[in-house]
Motif scaffolding. Structure first.
Motif, short mmCIF file in Angstrom:
data_model
loop_
_atom_site.label_atom_id
_atom_site.label_comp_id
_atom_site.label_asym_id
_atom_site.label_seq_id
_atom_site.Cartn_x
_atom_site.Cartn_y
_atom_site.Cartn_z
N MET A 172 0.84 -1.19 0.00
CA MET A 172 0.00 0.00 0.00
C MET A 172 0.88 1.24 0.00
SD MET A 172 -2.81 1.02 2.93
CE MET A 172 -1.84 2.07 3.99
N GLN A 173 0.44 2.28 -0.70
CA GLN A 173 1.15 3.55 -0.68
C GLN A 173 0.19 4.69 -1.01
OE1 GLN A 173 4.23 4.35 -3.69
NE2 GLN A 173 5.44 5.38 -2.10
N TYR A 174 0.42 5.81 -0.38
CA TYR A 174 -0.26 7.05 -0.76
C TYR A 174 0.83 8.11 -0.91
CZ TYR A 174 -0.13 7.27 4.35
OH TYR A 174 0.26 7.20 5.65
N GLU A 175 0.57 9.07 -1.79
CA GLU A 175 1.54 10.12 -2.07
C GLU A 175 0.90 11.48 -1.81
OE1 GLU A 175 3.91 8.04 -5.76
OE2 GLU A 175 2.04 9.12 -6.19
N LEU A 176 1.58 12.27 -1.02
CA LEU A 176 1.15 13.64 -0.78
C LEU A 176 2.15 14.54 -1.48
CD1 LEU A 176 0.46 13.24 3.02
CD2 LEU A 176 -1.25 13.35 1.22
N SER A 177 1.78 15.03 -2.66
CA SER A 177 2.65 15.97 -3.39
C SER A 177 2.42 17.35 -2.79
CB SER A 177 2.33 15.93 -4.88
OG SER A 177 2.71 14.66 -5.40
N LEU A 178 3.53 18.00 -2.48
CA LEU A 178 3.50 19.27 -1.76
C LEU A 178 4.06 20.38 -2.64
CD1 LEU A 178 4.82 17.59 1.47
CD2 LEU A 178 2.49 18.40 1.10
N PRO A 179 3.75 21.64 -2.33
CA PRO A 179 4.25 22.75 -3.15
C PRO A 179 5.78 22.75 -3.25
CG PRO A 179 2.56 23.52 -1.64
CD PRO A 179 2.88 22.10 -1.24
N VAL A 220 8.68 20.26 8.04
CA VAL A 220 7.37 20.01 8.67
C VAL A 220 7.07 18.51 8.63
CG1 VAL A 220 4.88 20.43 8.47
CG2 VAL A 220 6.50 22.31 8.12
N VAL A 221 7.33 17.86 7.50
CA VAL A 221 7.09 16.42 7.38
C VAL A 221 8.07 15.66 8.26
CG1 VAL A 221 7.06 14.45 5.80
CG2 VAL A 221 6.14 16.65 5.05
N ARG A 222 9.33 16.07 8.24
CA ARG A 222 10.34 15.41 9.09
C ARG A 222 9.94 15.48 10.57
NH1 ARG A 222 15.12 14.39 6.39
NH2 ARG A 222 15.30 15.37 4.35
N ALA A 223 9.47 16.65 11.00
CA ALA A 223 9.06 16.82 12.40
C ALA A 223 7.84 15.96 12.71
CB ALA A 223 8.78 18.29 12.69
N ARG A 224 6.90 15.88 11.77
CA ARG A 224 5.70 15.07 11.99
C ARG A 224 6.06 13.60 12.15
NH1 ARG A 224 1.60 12.05 10.03
NH2 ARG A 224 -0.51 12.76 10.49
N VAL A 225 6.95 13.10 11.28
CA VAL A 225 7.37 11.69 11.38
C VAL A 225 8.11 11.46 12.70
CG1 VAL A 225 8.88 9.93 10.37
CG2 VAL A 225 7.39 11.30 8.89
N ALA A 226 8.96 12.39 13.11
CA ALA A 226 9.67 12.26 14.38
C ALA A 226 8.69 12.23 15.55
CB ALA A 226 10.67 13.39 14.55
N VAL A 270 -5.14 12.52 7.36
CA VAL A 270 -6.21 13.19 6.60
C VAL A 270 -6.47 14.58 7.18
CG1 VAL A 270 -8.67 13.08 6.01
CG2 VAL A 270 -7.25 11.02 5.84
N ASP A 271 -6.49 14.68 8.51
CA ASP A 271 -6.72 15.99 9.15
C ASP A 271 -5.62 16.98 8.81
OD1 ASP A 271 -9.02 14.95 10.31
OD2 ASP A 271 -8.08 14.65 12.28
N ASP A 272 -4.37 16.50 8.72
CA ASP A 272 -3.24 17.40 8.47
C ASP A 272 -3.04 17.74 7.00
OD1 ASP A 272 -2.70 17.40 11.17
OD2 ASP A 272 -0.97 16.04 11.03
N PHE A 273 -3.32 16.79 6.09
CA PHE A 273 -2.96 16.98 4.68
C PHE A 273 -4.11 16.80 3.69
CE2 PHE A 273 1.08 15.68 6.67
CZ PHE A 273 1.90 16.70 6.24
N GLY A 274 -5.27 16.35 4.15
CA GLY A 274 -6.35 16.00 3.24
C GLY A 274 -6.33 14.51 2.96
N ARG A 275 -7.36 14.03 2.27
CA ARG A 275 -7.51 12.59 2.03
C ARG A 275 -6.85 12.20 0.70
NH1 ARG A 275 -13.37 10.52 1.27
NH2 ARG A 275 -13.63 12.19 2.76
N PRO A 276 -5.71 11.50 0.77
CA PRO A 276 -5.04 11.09 -0.47
C PRO A 276 -5.65 9.82 -1.05
CG PRO A 276 -3.79 10.30 1.39
CD PRO A 276 -4.95 11.09 1.95
#
Length: 192
Positions: A4-11, A18-24, A81-87
């Protein structure tokens, strides 16, 4: 095995910190998730290792569909989903898995390819197994897997590596973290 995989393409100017901190902050929450073989917390940064995009794209190998469903529908996925939307969540049926001699995953390579029209299914499955074993035998390989989406007839090869100079073709990702509570229980070799 189920992939399974989902991709969040960001600007393009998105602060990947921000992503690094979230994963940490939250990555440890799946370290003992029942039914999960491996979750690789993956990112691509625009201009790094040939990436044209900034992207957060975790990749999962599940031992059980129950574990995957609990993750998706039981509340854990809602935080993302709350942080980035539903991929869109891509899923593939497992064809092969092999362990490499490497120990610490720093990079991942994912190659998606269409299954050619007219290709015999036993030829597809043999190719998937052979390629998975070849990848896993590479210098610095941690693991390799192959899976297929029969609704799109798409084959995906996924591999984890200790270093960026992997012997695999495809999209290169940095591994921020690896949660692997059921890695030892992932079935080895062909999946049928």
């Amino acid at each position: 095995m189920h992939a399974m995989q989902y991709e969040l393409s960001l600007p393009a100017d998105y602060d990947m910190g921000v992503v690094r901190a979230r994963v940490a902050r939250v990555g440890h929450l799946l370290d003992d998730w029942e039914g999960l073989g491996v979750k690789a917390y993956l990112i691509r940064e625009r201009g790094v290792h040939g990436s044209p995009v900034n992207q957060y794209a975790p990749f999962y190998l599940w031992n059980t569909v129950d574990g995957m469903n609990r993750f998706l529908w039981g509340g854990a996925f809602q935080g993302l989903v709350d942080d980035f939307g539903r991929p869109s969540v891509r899923q593939w049926a497992g064809l092969a898995h092999a362990e490499g001699a490497g120990t610490a995953a720093a990079f991942a390579v994912r190659r998606r390819q269409p299954v050619p029209e007219g290709m015999e299914l036993d030829e597809l499955s043999e190719y998937a197994v052979t390629e998975t074993e070849r990848l896993a035998a590479g210098d610095g390989a941690v693991l390799a897997a192959a899976a297929v989406d029969p609704s799109r007839w798409e084959l995906v090869h996924f591999s984890l590596w200790e270093h960026a100079a992997a012997k695999a073709e495809g999209d290169v990702f940095e591994v921020l973290r690896l949660s692997a509570p059921g890695r030892a229980r992932l079935p080895r070799g062909r999946q049928w």
